[in-house]
Design a protein around this motif. Structure first.
Motif: not given
Length: 144
Positions: A31-40, A53-58, A65-75
């Motif tokens: 139930t916790s947010k994914p940390g750097a190790n989990a994302i790796r 978010p740390a990636d240049a192409e994020y 569309g016309g929205t301004d949302k910030h997902p944790a991950i784009v897969a």
């Protein structure tokens, strides 16, 4: 032959059923947010591209569309296994899931805040069988 709407509806129902059953099961529930190790680890098991978010192409990858949302991950999925990995990861960390195909939702349904965007736009292809007079179009295809 299914229409695109029927395909999306059936796919969503299937994903929901699998997620509720927990049958994908590569990860233990959390139930916790994914940390750097989990994302790796997620990136290492993923066939497509995982953008955070740390990636240049994020900034380009996150927009829909016309929205301004910030997902944790784009897969950006390259195959069906990637889609299953996304659903499993989202289930484990209780992340909101947004599915993006052609990125044509001006209402922003293809993105979310702090969740995971399952981007199917790289899954392009068309298979035509002239004998059976059928064609199968992959979900990432657009009219372009």
């Amino acid at each position: 032959m299914k229409t695109r709407r029927e395909f999306v509806k059936d796919t969503a129902a299937c994903i929901a059923a699998v997620a509720l059953e927990g049958s994908i099961g590569a990860f233990a529930a959390s139930t916790s947010k994914p940390g750097a190790n989990a994302i790796r680890q997620f990136k290492n098991a993923f066939g497509g591209r995982v953008i955070v978010p740390a990636d240049a192409e994020y900034e380009i990858a996150r927009k829909a569309g016309g929205t301004d949302k910030h997902p944790a991950i784009v897969a950006q999925c390259s195959n069906e296994q990637d889609v299953l990995r996304c659903i499993d990861f989202a289930h484990q960390y209780e992340l909101e899931v947004a599915v993006r195909s052609g990125n044509h939702s001006f209402l922003g349904w293809g993105t979310c805040n702090e969740g995971i965007v399952v981007d199917l736009s790289k899954m392009k292809g068309i298979v035509v069988d002239p004998v059976k007079r059928t064609a199968v179009a992959s979900t990432g295809n657009t009219a372009e």
